[in-house]
Design an enzyme around this catalytic site. Sequence first.
Site, mmCIF file in Angstrom:
data_model
loop_
_atom_site.group_PDB
_atom_site.id
_atom_site.type_symbol
_atom_site.label_atom_id
_atom_site.label_comp_id
_atom_site.label_asym_id
_atom_site.label_seq_id
_atom_site.Cartn_x
_atom_site.Cartn_y
_atom_site.Cartn_z
ATOM 1 N N PHE A 43 33.887 44.007 46.097
ATOM 2 C CA PHE A 43 34.024 44.810 47.308
ATOM 3 C C PHE A 43 32.676 45.277 47.844
ATOM 4 C CE2 PHE A 43 38.292 46.124 45.410
ATOM 5 C CZ PHE A 43 38.945 45.105 46.063
ATOM 6 N N ASN B 222 28.732 47.471 46.595
ATOM 7 C CA ASN B 222 27.964 48.205 45.589
ATOM 8 C C ASN B 222 28.527 49.602 45.366
ATOM 9 O OD1 ASN B 222 26.175 46.054 45.343
ATOM 10 N ND2 ASN B 222 24.833 46.822 46.956
ATOM 11 N N ASP C 183 43.815 43.755 38.836
ATOM 12 C CA ASP C 183 42.449 43.408 38.450
ATOM 13 C C ASP C 183 41.979 44.265 37.269
ATOM 14 O OD1 ASP C 183 40.142 41.950 38.535
ATOM 15 O OD2 ASP C 183 39.231 43.068 40.185
#
Length: 663
Positions: free
Chosen positions: A368, A370, A484
């Site tokens: 996605f 940092n 995930d």
Amino acid sequence: MSPRKIQFCIFLFILFNLKVSPLVFASSSNVSFEFPSFNLRNLTLLGDSYLRNGVIGLTRDVTVPSSSSGTVIYNNPVSFFDQESNTTASFSTRFSFSILDVNENSYGDGLSFFLSQDNQTLGSPGGYLGLVNSSQLTKNKFVAIEFDTRLDAHFNDPNDHHVGLDIDSLNSIKTADPILQDIDLKSGDLITVWIDYKNDLRVLKVYMSYSSLKPGDPILTVDIDLSEYLKRDMYVGFSGSTEGSTELHFVANWSFRTSGFLPVIPKSNRHNVSDSSVTVTTPVIPISNAANKRHKRLGLGLGIAGPAFFCAFLVAFGYISVRKWQKIKRVKSLKAELVTGPKEFSYKELKLATRGFHSSRIIGRGAFGNVYKAFFKSSGTIAAVKRSKHSHEGKTEFLAELSIIACLRHKNLIPLQGWCVEKGEVLLVYEFMPYGSLDRMLYEEGSERGIFLNWAHRQKTAVGLASSLTYLHHECEQKVIHRDIKTSNIMLDGNFNARLGDFGLARLMEHDKSPASTLTAGTMGYLAPEYLHYGKATEKTDVFSYGVVILELVCGKRPIEREPVSQKMVNLVDWVWGLYGEGNIIEAADPRLNGEFEEEMRKLLLVGLSCANPDSTGRPTMRRVLQILNGEAEPIAVPRKKPSLTFSCGLALTLEDIFSNCD
């Protein structure tokens, strides 16, 4: 007439024809809620508290003496004071609790029901009853009824068996011994309590009984005016603690209500202003018959077309305005839902806290974007800010999904503290985790920082992660599939408690589809075979990922590694299953653990294999896994040979192909 002037005239027309109602300022309203049995929809658990079978446990369920404290808090603050009428509410609560101990003479320290200005403070164990921090005794402002099972001379306790009223201090204002009414706090039996505060009479009473019938005489009566302590909104809940004890504290049900506020009556406008009209007389100018006929036809045409055009324009203008107003109203409504949860930050505030998103502040990288370490000077707090440049044009939809995620509260989930959608970016603010992600502690930073995850840490992580997934799958009002689960999404707080991150956020942002990190949504090595093939996530795909994480914890190896000599890709699940088939499963254990705790290791390895079963029907639920880890259920039998699973067609990519692309 120019379009701008026409629009202005229409605006004046609408403005002067609207009936304006006076503003009504809402007064404080009475609050009422009831939990016949508990779920985590409207509750927050802090410390060692947990939910099991609809009952809240406040302290650790262990067989050896330990120090523990836990708190459960109702999420929404309760208003006890109405500024408009200068009224303080009365309140009453009813709950059932039990205190028991498997070891004789190991009692202490008790539990409390409290009203507190703070919903984040986790008090210290022992005599502090989980109400206050031992290093900041005066920080937390509270009103509490304590059910104390240990004599603590430091707080002037009368004995080791009493009920007391505490206000901003653990030195009780007044106490009473329930044994006088044949109530034994340490019996282990379910005790029902009624606490009534009548603001008009300035009196607080506590009743106790082994039955559901409220007794006629109270255990404790205190003549006191609490209005000075209830000026602010307060949070209500329970806390409990132990110190060198195996005492267990349970709360089985709870109801609470306030009374005394008058219902809000809208103010009506006694003198409605009716539409007024003005008649204007103009002189008649004589003209010829032909011109008169032409003017009549023109006037007739304009008389029909003009109003029709005006009405059509007005309808279109009104429709657009109403749609825009409804959208603003929805956004405001959703923001209002998030007031007690995540805060809306400004982009400027987050940019300042991260030094302009400086590279030195990066503490993590993901698909996605940092993750930055943020320091907020105004509050002196530290947070983690996840930054994504995936734009969200549908802000209303984003807020709707965010409000669902804001309701997820569990001690093993990373709490979402805030969010920001500006400049085509989505920024999410999380609680900062001092020890970072589990994968870094296992493979990188742990050795660099001189910190080694011992067996106790790893076992604690396995149980904590199982508890969070049990909550997401079985205890939420709306089931959440994580999709995930991996060691880089599991964080460790200052006490090495596992905190699962990124929960539910997969649907808020588009996943990176490159083979280097994801195929469907997730990370290679953690993906269940059926998910790779069909692309549909279920709770069983999360169970598979959990199994892989458990094997990583015990083995200290990544899910897929390249052998140093042959350079062949090795799948961790296949490797462990092979050793299990040969009867040598304990050889899979991380050599850094020095072969200690072999039985516990064997148990955890078998749990990992049962969860990583290629056949989804053979995997246990997360609720069953948690029961196995807590010794409440027998382990699942694992076949010696790894089950095979076939599909109608093969996958497009082999393991070697995927990792050659990664390289």
